[in-house]
Design a protein around this motif. Structure first.
Motif, mmCIF file in Angstrom:
data_model
loop_
_atom_site.group_PDB
_atom_site.id
_atom_site.type_symbol
_atom_site.label_atom_id
_atom_site.label_comp_id
_atom_site.label_asym_id
_atom_site.label_seq_id
_atom_site.Cartn_x
_atom_site.Cartn_y
_atom_site.Cartn_z
ATOM 1 N N LEU A 39 -77.365 19.715 64.089
ATOM 2 C CA LEU A 39 -78.295 18.762 63.492
ATOM 3 C C LEU A 39 -79.506 19.494 62.931
ATOM 4 C CD1 LEU A 39 -77.963 16.219 66.398
ATOM 5 C CD2 LEU A 39 -77.430 15.661 64.021
ATOM 6 N N PHE A 40 -79.801 19.248 61.660
ATOM 7 C CA PHE A 40 -80.852 19.971 60.945
ATOM 8 C C PHE A 40 -82.175 19.208 61.044
ATOM 9 C CE2 PHE A 40 -82.765 21.140 56.669
ATOM 10 C CZ PHE A 40 -83.086 22.436 57.032
ATOM 11 N N LEU A 41 -83.245 19.907 61.433
ATOM 12 C CA LEU A 41 -84.584 19.331 61.542
ATOM 13 C C LEU A 41 -84.610 18.125 62.481
ATOM 14 C CD1 LEU A 41 -85.619 19.558 57.762
ATOM 15 C CD2 LEU A 41 -86.107 21.201 59.598
ATOM 16 N N LEU A 42 -83.854 18.242 63.564
ATOM 17 C CA LEU A 42 -83.672 17.130 64.499
ATOM 18 C C LEU A 42 -84.989 16.609 65.057
ATOM 19 C CD1 LEU A 42 -81.870 15.308 66.297
ATOM 20 C CD2 LEU A 42 -81.816 17.211 67.937
ATOM 21 N N ASP A 43 -85.871 17.507 65.497
ATOM 22 C CA ASP A 43 -87.114 17.072 66.141
ATOM 23 C C ASP A 43 -87.954 16.210 65.205
ATOM 24 O OD1 ASP A 43 -86.395 18.413 68.416
ATOM 25 O OD2 ASP A 43 -87.710 20.130 68.092
ATOM 26 N N ILE B 21 -88.325 13.939 55.733
ATOM 27 C CA ILE B 21 -88.202 15.122 56.576
ATOM 28 C C ILE B 21 -88.002 16.370 55.713
ATOM 29 C CG2 ILE B 21 -86.876 16.208 58.422
ATOM 30 C CD1 ILE B 21 -88.578 13.684 59.194
ATOM 31 N N THR B 22 -87.189 16.252 54.669
ATOM 32 C CA THR B 22 -87.030 17.389 53.761
ATOM 33 C C THR B 22 -88.329 17.661 53.017
ATOM 34 O OG1 THR B 22 -84.701 16.787 53.525
ATOM 35 C CG2 THR B 22 -85.582 18.377 51.943
ATOM 36 N N ARG B 23 -89.080 16.608 52.698
ATOM 37 C CA ARG B 23 -90.406 16.779 52.101
ATOM 38 C C ARG B 23 -91.272 17.664 52.986
ATOM 39 N NH1 ARG B 23 -95.473 14.620 52.963
ATOM 40 N NH2 ARG B 23 -96.775 14.260 51.109
ATOM 41 N N LEU B 24 -91.324 17.345 54.280
ATOM 42 C CA LEU B 24 -92.131 18.128 55.212
ATOM 43 C C LEU B 24 -91.632 19.571 55.301
ATOM 44 C CD1 LEU B 24 -92.500 15.492 58.073
ATOM 45 C CD2 LEU B 24 -94.345 16.376 56.628
ATOM 46 N N PHE B 25 -90.314 19.721 55.311
ATOM 47 C CA PHE B 25 -89.732 21.061 55.402
ATOM 48 C C PHE B 25 -90.087 21.888 54.168
ATOM 49 C CE2 PHE B 25 -85.952 23.929 54.948
ATOM 50 C CZ PHE B 25 -86.226 24.714 56.050
ATOM 51 N N VAL B 26 -90.024 21.269 52.996
ATOM 52 C CA VAL B 26 -90.342 21.981 51.754
ATOM 53 C C VAL B 26 -91.830 22.340 51.695
ATOM 54 C CG1 VAL B 26 -90.529 21.673 49.246
ATOM 55 C CG2 VAL B 26 -88.391 21.138 50.426
ATOM 56 N N LEU B 27 -92.684 21.458 52.191
ATOM 57 C CA LEU B 27 -94.103 21.803 52.263
ATOM 58 C C LEU B 27 -94.314 23.041 53.140
ATOM 59 C CD1 LEU B 27 -95.751 18.265 52.567
ATOM 60 C CD2 LEU B 27 -95.800 19.798 50.583
ATOM 61 N N GLY B 28 -93.541 23.118 54.226
ATOM 62 C CA GLY B 28 -93.615 24.298 55.081
ATOM 63 C C GLY B 28 -93.108 25.544 54.375
ATOM 64 N N LEU B 29 -92.026 25.403 53.622
ATOM 65 C CA LEU B 29 -91.514 26.546 52.856
ATOM 66 C C LEU B 29 -92.540 27.004 51.824
ATOM 67 C CD1 LEU B 29 -87.794 25.502 52.140
ATOM 68 C CD2 LEU B 29 -88.619 27.155 53.845
ATOM 69 N N ALA B 30 -93.188 26.047 51.151
ATOM 70 C CA ALA B 30 -94.200 26.396 50.152
ATOM 71 C C ALA B 30 -95.329 27.206 50.777
ATOM 72 C CB ALA B 30 -94.737 25.133 49.492
ATOM 73 N N LYS B 31 -95.731 26.811 51.973
ATOM 74 C CA LYS B 31 -96.790 27.551 52.661
ATOM 75 C C LYS B 31 -96.352 28.981 52.948
ATOM 76 C CE LYS B 31 -99.888 27.303 56.660
ATOM 77 N NZ LYS B 31 -100.287 26.501 57.863
ATOM 78 N N LYS B 32 -95.108 29.148 53.428
ATOM 79 C CA LYS B 32 -94.594 30.491 53.713
ATOM 80 C C LYS B 32 -94.525 31.340 52.452
ATOM 81 C CE LYS B 32 -91.739 29.198 57.701
ATOM 82 N NZ LYS B 32 -90.347 29.092 58.207
ATOM 83 N N LEU B 33 -94.235 30.700 51.319
ATOM 84 C CA LEU B 33 -94.099 31.418 50.059
ATOM 85 C C LEU B 33 -95.430 31.539 49.302
ATOM 86 C CD1 LEU B 33 -90.776 29.754 48.822
ATOM 87 C CD2 LEU B 33 -91.048 32.074 49.731
ATOM 88 N N SER B 34 -96.509 31.065 49.927
ATOM 89 C CA SER B 34 -97.853 31.103 49.321
ATOM 90 C C SER B 34 -97.909 30.335 47.996
ATOM 91 C CB SER B 34 -98.314 32.555 49.113
ATOM 92 O OG SER B 34 -98.392 33.232 50.354
ATOM 93 N N PHE C 219 -89.100 18.167 40.642
ATOM 94 C CA PHE C 219 -87.913 18.195 41.496
ATOM 95 C C PHE C 219 -88.041 17.134 42.581
ATOM 96 C CE2 PHE C 219 -90.714 21.441 43.387
ATOM 97 C CZ PHE C 219 -90.698 21.118 44.742
ATOM 98 N N ILE C 220 -86.904 16.790 43.159
ATOM 99 C CA ILE C 220 -86.874 15.804 44.231
ATOM 100 C C ILE C 220 -86.377 16.467 45.506
ATOM 101 C CG2 ILE C 220 -86.524 13.867 42.645
ATOM 102 C CD1 ILE C 220 -83.539 13.900 43.511
ATOM 103 N N THR C 221 -86.709 15.852 46.637
ATOM 104 C CA THR C 221 -86.225 16.341 47.922
ATOM 105 C C THR C 221 -85.726 15.175 48.751
ATOM 106 O OG1 THR C 221 -88.398 16.145 49.012
ATOM 107 C CG2 THR C 221 -87.886 18.249 47.943
ATOM 108 N N SER C 222 -84.652 15.415 49.493
ATOM 109 C CA SER C 222 -84.149 14.418 50.445
ATOM 110 C C SER C 222 -83.123 15.088 51.338
ATOM 111 C CB SER C 222 -83.508 13.224 49.728
ATOM 112 O OG SER C 222 -82.263 13.577 49.166
ATOM 113 N N THR C 223 -82.691 14.373 52.380
ATOM 114 C CA THR C 223 -81.690 14.917 53.284
ATOM 115 C C THR C 223 -80.417 15.262 52.547
ATOM 116 O OG1 THR C 223 -82.572 13.743 55.209
ATOM 117 C CG2 THR C 223 -80.257 14.372 55.299
ATOM 118 N N GLY C 224 -79.987 14.390 51.645
ATOM 119 C CA GLY C 224 -78.748 14.644 50.907
ATOM 120 C C GLY C 224 -78.928 15.547 49.716
#
Length: 285
Positions: free
Chosen positions: A42-46, A204-217, A237-242
């Protein structure tokens, strides 16, 4: 035959039944989550479970099981259906009771869940998609992940009939989100996306992508943006679980970024793919 989850039981799909007076069926009185599975995990379960608890709290809906117990059952559902890459869907309704608008006394929440195989696209983000700009006619609590999705359905159908894969929604001149996704634009290297208020679902993918953006500066602005900014963006671009991270290359009849996915989206797609590869490696070890 596929196995489904009903309350605390695992049943053949053909034994799944909905009570005529279930409030999810009659009122849309319930909540749900859809969780991506990669490598049987399960991806990003928490994050999904935290959102589930928040949605339940906002609706004053009692979860029938602890988060730990529910998580164990979802993992068992994956295993019983032999899911490698797939999707878990589950919902919780307020239960069955004689039909009236007031919360029923004594009704017990009902949980149902299913699992499907959903292979990843072979080359996600390579081509990009067309979307349509559609009026946002939904209610004012889009932040709660409820079963009330008719506004989303109508928007998605309208976009489909226009030859688009998704609808991007707007209230007046303000872009909110998609019918089943969050929306990002890129301007001069900066990500812009609608703030997580009651007009959008905090994906949830939105939150994950925001985290990736931070890592990538990559700089990020969570703020309102207009339809004019959408059409004049360097990238969309769009983001979602699917959809994961999917570039938009055409809105209605207008090309975005010359009709090609942009550099920022590609960086985020690469980072997303690296995370999925890491999960697969961990699952094999």
């Amino acid at each position: 035959m596929a196995t489904i989850l009903y309350q605390d039981q695992f049943l053949p799909r053909d034994r799944g039944r909905v009570d005529m007076e279930d409030r999810g069926y009659q009122f849309g009185d319930g909540i749900y989550e859809a969780i991506r599975v990669y490598g049987g995990r399960l991806f990003l379960l928490d994050l999904h479970m935290k959102r589930l608890e928040r949605s339940a709290g906002e609706l004053r809906l009692q979860l029938p099981y602890s988060i730990g117990h529910l998580t164990d059952n979802l993992q068992t559902l994956i295993e019983k259906n032999k899911i490698d890459d797939g999707l878990i869907y589950f919902q919780i309704t307020r239960g069955a009771a004689p039909r009236k608008h007031l919360f029923p006394e004594g009704a017990e929440s009902v949980l149902t869940g299913s699992a499907i195989n959903l292979p990843r696209r072979s080359a996600p983000g390579e081509a990009g998609i067309k979307v349509s700009l559609i009026d946002d006619i939904r209610w004012l609590r889009c932040d709660i992940k409820t079963l009330n999705l008719l506004g989303n359905v109508l928007a998605k159908q309208e976009a489909h009939e226009q030859g688009s894969e998704e609808a991007i929604l707007h209230r007046g001149n303000t872009v909110t989100e998609g019918s089943s996704c969050n929306v990002f634009i890129v301007k001069e290297g900066r990500l812009v996306t609608h703030p997580a208020d009651h007009f959008i679902l905090n994906g949830i993918t939105r939150l994950f992508v925001l985290g990736l953006a931070k890592k990538l500066s990559i700089p990020v602005e969570e703020r309102l943006f207009s339809t004019e900014e959408l059409f004049s963006a360097d990238e969309v671009f769009i983001t979602s679980t699917g959809a994961e991270v999917t570039p938009v290359v055409r809105i209605d009849n207008q090309l975005i970024a010359g009709g090609r996915p942009g550099a920022v989206a590609r960086r985020l797609i690469d980072a997303f793919n690296e995370e999925v590869a890491r999960i697969r490696t961990a699952a094999l070890s």
